[in-house]
Design a protein around this motif. Structure first.
Motif, mmCIF file in Angstrom:
data_model
loop_
_atom_site.group_PDB
_atom_site.id
_atom_site.type_symbol
_atom_site.label_atom_id
_atom_site.label_comp_id
_atom_site.label_asym_id
_atom_site.label_seq_id
_atom_site.Cartn_x
_atom_site.Cartn_y
_atom_site.Cartn_z
ATOM 1 N N ARG A 44 0.855 -1.196 0.000
ATOM 2 C CA ARG A 44 0.000 0.000 0.000
ATOM 3 C C ARG A 44 0.888 1.243 0.000
ATOM 4 N N GLU A 46 2.062 5.217 0.435
ATOM 5 C CA GLU A 46 1.805 6.251 1.433
ATOM 6 C C GLU A 46 0.811 7.252 0.851
ATOM 7 N N TYR A 71 -9.010 2.245 -5.380
ATOM 8 C CA TYR A 71 -7.756 1.529 -5.131
ATOM 9 C C TYR A 71 -7.819 0.802 -3.781
ATOM 10 N N ALA A 72 -8.338 1.474 -2.770
ATOM 11 C CA ALA A 72 -8.433 0.858 -1.441
ATOM 12 C C ALA A 72 -9.357 -0.358 -1.466
ATOM 13 N N THR A 75 -7.601 -3.245 -3.321
ATOM 14 C CA THR A 75 -6.531 -3.802 -2.495
ATOM 15 C C THR A 75 -7.110 -4.631 -1.356
ATOM 16 N N ASP A 76 -8.173 -4.154 -0.727
ATOM 17 C CA ASP A 76 -8.831 -4.930 0.333
ATOM 18 C C ASP A 76 -9.334 -6.263 -0.204
ATOM 19 N N GLU A 79 -6.425 -8.596 -0.773
ATOM 20 C CA GLU A 79 -5.915 -9.116 0.491
ATOM 21 C C GLU A 79 -6.832 -10.187 1.076
ATOM 22 N N THR A 92 -0.733 -5.758 8.077
ATOM 23 C CA THR A 92 -1.507 -4.515 8.016
ATOM 24 C C THR A 92 -0.613 -3.302 7.918
ATOM 25 N N ALA A 94 3.093 -1.467 6.511
ATOM 26 C CA ALA A 94 4.123 -1.580 5.476
ATOM 27 C C ALA A 94 5.392 -2.147 6.096
#
Length: 99
Positions: A44, A46, A71-72, A75-76, A79, A92, A94
């Protein structure tokens, strides 16, 4: 003659039709787990720096927010899929933040 033509048209629905063949089944081999490169947890990025300020026009700000939200969510979802396949959740934080 007209009656014969009418009967030949009407009786076509009663004609014997050959049975239709069922479609051929296709078997595809499915692997139990996806390839390793698909099971790598995403990194993820910054966010925007907290010590800076900018004034963005409303349409540009709304577009940036939509992109970030999309994007979030993607990505979720990735995951969750990785966790479902491997049995272990992605970290969770970086990797740089853990050091």
């Amino acid at each position: 003659m007209a009656a014969g033509l009418l009967l030949s048209i009407a009786l076509q629905a009663c004609a014997h039709r050959p049975a239709e063949l069922a479609p051929t089944a296709v078997a595809v081999e499915i692997r139990d787990t996806p390839p390793a490169e698909l099971l790598a947890c995403p990194v993820r990025p910054e966010g925007f720096p907290l010590d800076s300020m900018a004034t963005l026009p409303r349409p540009l700000r709304a577009a940036a927010m939509r992109l970030a939200q999309s994007y979030a969510e993607a990505t979720d979802q990735l995951e969750r899929l990785i966790g479902w396949n491997t049995g272990q959740p992605c970290p969770t934080e970086a990797p740089d933040a853990q050091a």
